[in-house]
Design a protein around this motif. Structure first.
Motif, PDB file in Angstrom:
ATOM      1  N   UNK A 253       0.833  -1.205   0.000  1.00 51.04           N
ATOM      2  CA  UNK A 253       0.000   0.000   0.000  1.00 51.04           C
ATOM      3  C   UNK A 253       0.867   1.255   0.000  1.00 51.04           C
ATOM      4  N   UNK A 254       1.941   1.237   0.786  1.00 46.32           N
ATOM      5  CA  UNK A 254       2.810   2.403   0.866  1.00 46.32           C
ATOM      6  C   UNK A 254       3.542   2.621  -0.465  1.00 46.32           C
ATOM      7  N   UNK A 255       4.072   1.538  -1.032  1.00 43.33           N
ATOM      8  CA  UNK A 255       4.797   1.651  -2.307  1.00 43.33           C
ATOM      9  C   UNK A 255       3.857   2.129  -3.412  1.00 43.33           C
ATOM     10  N   UNK A 256       2.648   1.589  -3.453  1.00 42.75           N
ATOM     11  CA  UNK A 256       1.693   2.001  -4.484  1.00 42.75           C
ATOM     12  C   UNK A 256       1.340   3.483  -4.331  1.00 42.75           C
ATOM     13  N   UNK A 266      11.637   7.289  -3.226  1.00 45.82           N
ATOM     14  CA  UNK A 266      11.263   6.674  -1.943  1.00 45.82           C
ATOM     15  C   UNK A 266      10.723   5.267  -2.148  1.00 45.82           C
ATOM     16  N   UNK A 267       9.940   5.077  -3.213  1.00 41.18           N
ATOM     17  CA  UNK A 267       9.372   3.751  -3.500  1.00 41.18           C
ATOM     18  C   UNK A 267      10.485   2.753  -3.777  1.00 41.18           C
ATOM     19  N   UNK A 271      11.527  -0.619  -1.699  1.00 43.88           N
ATOM     20  CA  UNK A 271      11.588  -1.895  -2.410  1.00 43.88           C
ATOM     21  C   UNK A 271      12.928  -2.586  -2.157  1.00 43.88           C
ATOM     22  N   UNK A 272      14.014  -1.850  -2.240  1.00 45.34           N
ATOM     23  CA  UNK A 272      15.340  -2.446  -2.049  1.00 45.34           C
ATOM     24  C   UNK A 272      15.541  -2.864  -0.590  1.00 45.34           C
ATOM     25  N   UNK A 311       7.824  -8.988  -3.092  1.00 40.19           N
ATOM     26  CA  UNK A 311       8.348  -7.623  -3.143  1.00 40.19           C
ATOM     27  C   UNK A 311       8.431  -7.138  -4.589  1.00 40.19           C
ATOM     28  N   UNK A 312       8.937  -7.992  -5.463  1.00 41.50           N
ATOM     29  CA  UNK A 312       9.001  -7.648  -6.886  1.00 41.50           C
ATOM     30  C   UNK A 312       7.599  -7.377  -7.442  1.00 41.50           C
ATOM     31  N   UNK A 313       6.677  -8.264  -7.119  1.00 40.01           N
ATOM     32  CA  UNK A 313       5.335  -8.150  -7.681  1.00 40.01           C
ATOM     33  C   UNK A 313       4.630  -6.867  -7.258  1.00 40.01           C
TER      34      UNK A 313
END
Length: 545
Positions: A253-256, A266-267, A271-272, A311-313
Motif C-alpha cells: 500500500x505504501x509503495x503504491x 522513496x518507492x 523496495x530495495x 516484493x518484486x510483484x
C-alpha cells in the motif's frame, strides 16, 4: 400577496401536461395513482403559500382518507411534501399506515423518519418516534445502528455523509453499537474520506469503544491512496504499537501510494529494503519502538519478512499503475530471471498498462512471447489482451482472439470473457454489433458459456444509454422472468429512462414495485429519479432544498 416557494412551482401545471409525446402524438392519460397524487399535491401547493387555508386543509384530509390510493410510491412523495410544509402529524399518520400495510421494509420506513419527518433531529428523537410507530418488538429488530450499517454497505457518498453528520450533530451524544462505528469508518475510507473516518475513530476512542487493527489498517490504506503520508504514518505507528502483523499488504500500500504520488525514489528505496535478506523473524515477534522524525515504515526491520517474489510483484504493479512502463519492464526481466514464477496478475498488470498507453502491438507481442514459453495459462493471460482490445475499441479483434484460443485451449470462464467483449461492442460499436454478438452467443452457449445476469445487465444498460425504452423494458422483464438478481441500480436506471422519455405511468409503476420488493432504502433518491417529470417550462426544479 405571498410568493409561492420555488419547490411548489412544479405543481402549477396539471400532471398530464408533464408528459412528452416521444412515442405518441397524443399525451397518455395519467394513471389513477398519478391523478390522485396530483390532487394531493395541488392542495399542498396551496398550503405552502397559506398554511392555514382551511378549504385546502379540509380537502387534503379528505383525500388522505382514500387509503386504497396510498401505495408505497404515492405515500413516499406525499410524505416528503407534507414534511416540507411542516404538516408532520399527517406525514406520521401515512408512515404508520405504511407500517400497518406490511408492504414495505423496515429500512425504508426508517429512512422516511431519518430523511423527511425528523431530518434535522438528533438520533435519540428518531429512535423514540421509531419505537412509537413500530412498537417495541420491531424497534428491537431494527435501529439506527442497523440503518448506519445498511447505508455504509449500499449508500452513495452523500448518504454516508448524511449519517456521519447526524451522528456528530449534537456533539456525538448518542453512542452506537461498535459495528456501526466500524462500518462507518470503513465506508468513509473506501470513499477516500480519510479525515472523516479519523473523526469516527476518535469518537470511538472517546466513548471507550474498542478500535481494532483492521479499522486502523483501512485508514492507513486510504491515506496511502490519497498521498497523505503524514496521516498514513500515524496510522501505521498505531498498528505497530498494537502488534499488528506488518506484511506485504502494508508495504505494498505504501509503495503504491508513493508511485501514484510520483515519489519514485522513496518507492525504490523501500523496495530495495524489502529485498535485503536477513534472519527470518516471526510476524509479531516483538514490538518495534519507533522514533519520531523519520517515517515509521523505514524503521521497521523487514529483512526476510516479505518473500522476494512478493516484493518484486508489488513494486511492479505499482509502477504499472503509475504508467512507468520502462522501469516496470526492466523490473519484470529481473523478476523472471529468477527461479520463481510470477503470479498471473503481474503479467496482466503489464498488459493493461501497455494498452492504456496505446501500445497495443507491444501488449500482443508480450503475450505471444509468454504463450510460447508455456509457463502461464493461455486462457488467463489472453483475457487481459481481450480486455485491452475491447477498451481501445477493437472488439472484433478481441472476438477473433477469443475464438482462436477457445478452439485450441478453451476457457475456464468463457462467460466472463464474452461479457467483456459484449461491453466493448456497446461502448465503441453501438447497438447493431452488440445485438449480433449477443445473438451469436445465445446460439453458442454450449461453447461460449452461459449467458448470465451480467450479460443481461450489459444489454439493458446499452439500451438505456440509447434511450430505447421498448428493448430496455423487454430485457428487464426477461431478467425478472428468469429470476435473475435485479438490484436497485437497475430499477433506478429504468425509471430515469422512462421519465426522460415521457413514460411517467410506467415509471411510477416500476417505482412502486422497486419499493415493495425492498430495492429502495434511501428515500430521497426519488427526487432525482423523477426530476424530469416534475419540471416547469423546461427547467429543472430542486425539490425540497
Amino acid at each position: 400577496m405571498k410568493s409561492v416557494p420555488p419547490m411548489m412551482k412544479l405543481l402549477q401545471r396539471p400532471l398530464s401536461l408533464l408528459f412528452s409525446a416521444s412515442f405518441s402524438t397524443v399525451p397518455p392519460i395519467p394513471s389513477p395513482s398519478l391523478t390522485f397524487l396530483q390532487s394531493v399535491l395541488t392542495q399542498i401547493k396551496h398550503l405552502s403559500a397559506n398554511p392555514k387555508h382551511y378549504p385546502s386543509l379540509t380537502t387534503l384530509d379528505s383525500l388522505l382518507t382514500n387509503t386504497h390510493m396510498l401505495n408505497p410510491a404515492t405515500s413516499l412523495i406525499i410524505i416528503d411534501y407534507l414534511t416540507q410544509i411542516n404538516k408532520l402529524s399527517r406525514a406520521k399518520t401515512l408512515i404508520s399506515h405504511l407500517n400497518s400495510s406490511g408492504t414495505v421494509s423496515q429500512p425504508f420506513l426508517y429512512s422516511l423518519l431519518f430523511n423527511f419527518l425528523l431530518k434535522d433531529s438528533p438520533i435519540n428523537h428518531i429512535e423514540s418516534l421509531w419505537a412509537d410507530i413500530c412498537g417495541s418488538v420491531k424497534r428491537l429488530n431494527f435501529s439506527f445502528s442497523d440503518y448506519v450499517i445498511l447505508v455504509c454497505k449500499f449508500g452513495e457518498l452523500s448518504e454516508v455523509k448524511d449519517v456521519y453528520n447526524r451522528i456528530f450533530m449534537d456533539g456525538g451524544s448518542c453512542c452506537l453499537e461498535r459495528q456501526s462505528y466500524v462500518a462507518l469508518s470503513a465506508a468513509l475510507c473506501s470513499l477516500n474520506e480519510g479525515f472523516l473516518a479519523k473523526n469516527v475513530v476518535n469518537e470511538m476512542y472517546d466513548k471507550g469503544v474498542v478500535v481494532d487493527n483492521w479499522t486502523y489498517f483501512s485508514m492507513f490504506k486510504c491515506f496511502c491512496r490519497n498521498g497523505d503520508f503524514d496521516e498514513a504514518d500515524l496510522a501505521l505507528r498505531k498498528l505497530v504499537k498494537n502488534g499488528f502483523v506488518v506484511d506485504i499488504c502494508v508495504y505494498g500500500s505504501w509503495i503504491d501510494g508513493l508511485c501514484k504520488s510520483g515519489k519514485y525514489r522513496e518507492a525504490d528505496k523501500l523496495f530495495r529494503k524489502l529485498l535485503k535478506r536477513g534472519s527470518v523473524k516471526k510476524f509479531g515477534e516483538e514490538k518495534k519502538v519507533l522514533k519520531e522524525g523519520r517515517r515509521a515504515i523505514f524503521q521497521l526491520n523487514c529483512e526476510g519478512v516479505v518473500p522476494e517474489l512478493m516484493a518484486y510483484e508489488c513494486y511492479f504493479r505499482a509502477l504499472c499503475n503509475a504508467m512507468k512502463l520502462d522501469d516496470a519492464e526492466v523490473l519484470l526481466k529481473k523478476m523472471m530471471s529468477g527461479r520463481a514464477l510470477p503470479e498471473i496478475c503481474v503479467y496482466g498488470s503489464f498488459i493493461k498498462a501497455l494498452f492504456r498507453s496505446g501500445r497495443d502491438e507491444d501488449a500482443m507481442k508480450f503475450f505471444e512471447v509468454q504463450r510460447k514459453k508455456g509457463l502461464v495459462r493461455v486462457d488467463e493471460i489472453v483475457t487481459y489482451v481481450i480486455m485491452g482490445l475491447c477498451e481501445n475499441g477493437k472488439s472484433d479483434d478481441a472476438l477473433r482472439w477469443f475464438d482462436d484460443i477457445l478452439t485450441v485451449n478453451g476457457f475456464v470462464n468463457g462467460s466472463y470473457v464474452c461479457n467483456i467483449i459484449l461491453g466493448g461492442y456497446w461502448k465503441h460499436d453501438g447497438v447493431s454489433k452488440a445485438e449480433l454478438f449477443f445473438e451469436r452467443w445465445r446460439l453458442n452457449e454450449g461453447r461460449y458459456g452461459k449467458l448470465d445476469v451480467t450479460s443481461y445487465t450489459i444489454m439493458f444498460n446499452g439500451y438505456c444509454s440509447g434511450n430505447d425504452v421498448p428493448k430496455a423494458v423487454m430485457v428487464f422483464e426477461e431478467m425478472l422472468k428468469r429470476k435473475m438478481a435485479v438490484n436497485g441500480a437497475l430499477y433506478e436506471r429504468l425509471i430515469r429512462l422512462l421519465c426522460d422519455c415521457g413514460q411517467a405511468n410506467e415509471a411510477f409503476r416500476y417505482f412502486n414495485d422497486m419499493i415493495e420488493n425492498g430495492h429502495l432504502v434511501f428515500c430521497k433518491r426519488w427526487r432525482t429519479l423523477f426530476q424530469s417529470v416534475f419540471s416547469i417550462e423546461g427547467h429543472r426544479v430542486l425539490i425540497g432544498c
